[in-house]
Design an enzyme around this catalytic site. Structure first.
Site, PDB file in Angstrom:
ATOM      1  N   ALA A   1       0.856  -1.190   0.000  1.00 37.50           N
ATOM      2  CA  ALA A   1       0.000   0.000   0.000  1.00 37.50           C
ATOM      3  C   ALA A   1       0.885   1.231   0.000  1.00 37.50           C
ATOM      4  CB  ALA A   1      -0.918   0.016   1.225  1.00 37.50           C
TER       5      ALA A   1
ATOM      6  N   ALA B   1       0.170   5.309   0.687  1.00 33.39           N
ATOM      7  CA  ALA B   1      -0.862   6.283   1.068  1.00 33.39           C
ATOM      8  C   ALA B   1      -0.278   7.689   1.113  1.00 33.39           C
ATOM      9  CB  ALA B   1      -1.470   5.875   2.405  1.00 33.39           C
TER      10      ALA B   1
ATOM     11  N   LEU C   1       1.221   9.589   3.493  1.00 34.04           N
ATOM     12  CA  LEU C   1       2.475   9.918   4.154  1.00 34.04           C
ATOM     13  C   LEU C   1       3.508   8.804   4.102  1.00 34.04           C
ATOM     14  CD1 LEU C   1       1.106  11.568   7.438  1.00 34.04           C
ATOM     15  CD2 LEU C   1       1.654  12.667   5.266  1.00 34.04           C
ATOM     16  N   ALA C   2       3.088   7.597   3.820  1.00 38.23           N
ATOM     17  CA  ALA C   2       4.004   6.462   3.965  1.00 38.23           C
ATOM     18  C   ALA C   2       3.692   5.357   2.967  1.00 38.23           C
ATOM     19  CB  ALA C   2       3.908   5.911   5.386  1.00 38.23           C
ATOM     20  N   GLN C   3       4.658   4.422   2.850  1.00 34.76           N
ATOM     21  CA  GLN C   3       4.454   3.200   2.100  1.00 34.76           C
ATOM     22  C   GLN C   3       4.519   2.038   3.082  1.00 34.76           C
ATOM     23  OE1 GLN C   3       5.829   4.129  -2.360  1.00 34.76           O
ATOM     24  NE2 GLN C   3       7.547   3.544  -1.086  1.00 34.76           N
TER      25      GLN C   3
ATOM     26  N   LYS D   1       5.614   0.124   8.007  1.00 28.15           N
ATOM     27  CA  LYS D   1       5.160   1.413   7.484  1.00 28.15           C
ATOM     28  C   LYS D   1       6.321   2.402   7.562  1.00 28.15           C
ATOM     29  CE  LYS D   1       1.562   4.909   8.446  1.00 28.15           C
ATOM     30  NZ  LYS D   1       0.401   5.193   9.332  1.00 28.15           N
TER      31      LYS D   1
ATOM     32  N   ASP E   1      -9.789   9.324  11.840  1.00 29.91           N
ATOM     33  CA  ASP E   1      -9.674   9.161  10.384  1.00 29.91           C
ATOM     34  C   ASP E   1     -10.156   7.786   9.922  1.00 29.91           C
ATOM     35  OD1 ASP E   1      -9.078   9.904   7.806  1.00 29.91           O
ATOM     36  OD2 ASP E   1      -6.947   9.407   7.946  1.00 29.91           O
TER      37      ASP E   1
END
Length: 518
Positions: A121, A123, A125-127, A142, A277
């Site tokens: 994934a 997203a 801010l991060a992978q 992450k 969130d």
């Protein structure tokens, strides 16, 4: 994506879509042509936004995720930007390898027996990568994208400048509060040690109410984590809004919908510690129907006073007690005259559900051709007509709302979206009523010094109130349906007025054309 590639794609998108949209917006255009042109325009804009977010990353991906989950957003935005939930642009693995070593003091090969260099994934801010520890446990790793921290300040400055420009162009739109809140929660999300602490606290907090087969918050491996790296237990699952996949696995959608609503109701009204969130990319469903809650970077804490005030707002709505609602909204610092509009924001389904049947269109969940029938100006006109609410009043409401409730309000909207995606199989208000009542009861437990007669009278009063609430909960959907009917009638009147104006304009244009020919 290179900057020049993005510019070329943007220009091709403009040439391909915008001329068609402009041609359909002539003075003599029919209402159907106007609706179609808006769909073309929104599709083009949403595709350009997607390309932009993937090229720039960080806060722009976050903005796209939020927009995709808004029930009031045009359908093309919901469909196109959904890709940003867990499939944003990918960064080179070597960047993440360097970050991991800086945070943990270990090379990837020293920390893991196996490590898949392809992200599962990507997203805002991060992978996230999948790996296996030397103990044989599957984990998710992450890693924060390096450009995010580097460009965060300039991105925030750009957004703040945009909000200032909007305020200057439209004085009634005041977004300073939103810029401050964005800066606050982006700072929180950048620190993965905070996310680890939030995950641990939430897991312990909810352990007595939900067992691991019902709710799973992945366990964090602290020795393989840091401010920019988070290593946690890997729990496979399907996104909560992938309805076809859930049905294929035989998952009970009503049970899942009820449980996710209960989880967040307990967080909000009983514990006052809320995951802020809950978009669909952060909620997975296991093969056995368990809920996996991810991304614990941003939580909001409601102190006892604010938690009780928020519970009273919801109980007033559920009981249809307008006087109590005015009092409850006033206790939050909101103008009591805005209480009915606030109720609309919290409880009434999005306007699209009302207006699409009037446009003669069926509502199809994944059909981006479904009609967003009215312009923003027309919708504002209806809101002013029904609720007596002007644009500046709406802005003032969000300015005065306690800061910690802003993201709680966003979470409520996302949960309503999730329930809608699952087919709205549960009555959310019954779940909210139960948790809100429990939260208030925490602060009003009878004292051991009370005499028996007082306790008995209190028990009788509570039983009578409970019966009244049961009736109110059963009637609330009907009352909200009546409110939607008011909106439907108002939108119908707007559409008739608009059609008449368009016909008159077309007649004048035709007459003028005939005169010129003569």
């Amino acid at each position: 994506m290179r900057a020049q590639d993005f510019v070329l794609r943007r220009d091709r998108s403009r040439r391909r879509h915008f001329p068609r949209a402009v041609r359909a917006l002539g003075a003599s255009a029919s209402e159907d042509e106007r609706r179609a042109s808006r769909q073309i325009l929104w599709r083009a804009v949403s595709e350009r936004f997607l390309a932009c977010a993937r090229a720039l990353g960080g806060i722009y991906v976050k903005a796209g995720q939020h927009l995709a989950a808004q029930p009031i957003a045009p359908k093309p935005f919901q469909i196109v930007l959904r890709a940003l939930m867990d499939d944003a642009a990918r960064r080179p693995f070597e960047e993440d390898r360097k970050t991991f070593a800086e945070e943990t003091g270990l090379e990837i090969e020293e920390a893991f027996a196996e490590f898949d260099e392809t992200p599962v994934a990507s997203a805002s801010l991060a992978q996230v990568y999948r790996a296996k520890t030397f103990g044989g446990e599957d984990v998710a790793v992450k890693i924060q994208q390096r450009p995010v921290a580097r460009f965060l300040e300039s991105d925030l400055f750009t957004i703040e400048g945009y909000y200032s420009l909007m305020e200057w162009l439209v004085p009634s739109l005041r977004f300073g509060w939103l810029a401050k809140e964005t800066r606050r929660h982006m700072g929180e999300e950048m620190d993965f040690t905070r996310e680890a602490a939030n995950a641990l606290k939430a897991s312990k907090m909810l352990a007595d109410e939900f067992d691991e087969s019902e709710l799973k918050i992945p366990r964090v491996h602290r020795h393989l984590s840091g401010k920019r790296v988070l290593t946690m237990e890997f729990v496979p699952g399907v996104r909560i809004d992938d309805v076809e996949a859930l049905k294929g696995k035989g998952i009970d959608l009503a049970d899942v919908a009820a449980r996710i609503q209960k989880i967040f109701a307990q967080m909000t009204f009983v514990h006052g510690f809320v995951h802020a969130d809950p978009h669909p990319g952060n909620i997975l469903i296991t093969d056995k129907g368990g809920i996996v809650l991810l991304d614990h970077g941003v939580y909001r804490t409601l102190d006892d006073d604010l938690r009780k005030k928020w519970a009273n707002v919801w109980l007033s709505i559920i009981r249809s007690d307008d006087n109590a609602l005015r009092e409850a909204t006033g206790s939050l610092g909101i103008d009591p005259d805005m209480s009915q509009f606030f109720k609309l924001i919290l409880a009434v389904v999005p306007t699209r559900v009302v207006e699409e049947p009037l446009a003669g269109k069926s509502i199809k969940r994944n059909d981006d051709s479904s009609s967003d029938s009215f312009t923003v100006a027309e919708k504002r006109s209806v809101m002013k007509q029904i609720m007596g609410v002007k644009l500046e009043d709406q802005t003032k409401l969000f300015e005065t709302l306690p800061r910690d409730l802003l993201l709680v309000l966003k979470a409520n909207n996302l949960l309503r979206y999730v329930n809608e995606q699952l087919g709205s199989p549960v009555n959310r208000y019954k779940i909210i009523w139960k948790s809100a009542s429990e939260g208030l009861a925490k602060s009003s437990t009878p004292s051991p010094h009370d005499d028996v007669s007082t306790i008995k009278r209190g028990a009788f009063a509570r039983a009578r109130a409970k019966l009244g609430d049961a009736v109110a909960i059963s009637l609330l959907p009907l009352q909200l349906m009546l409110l939607k009917s008011q909106l439907a009638i108002a939108f119908w009147k707007v559409s008739k007025t608009h059609a008449a104006t368009a016909a008159m304009t077309a007649a004048k244009t035709s007459a003028a054309t005939n005169v010129k020919k003569k």
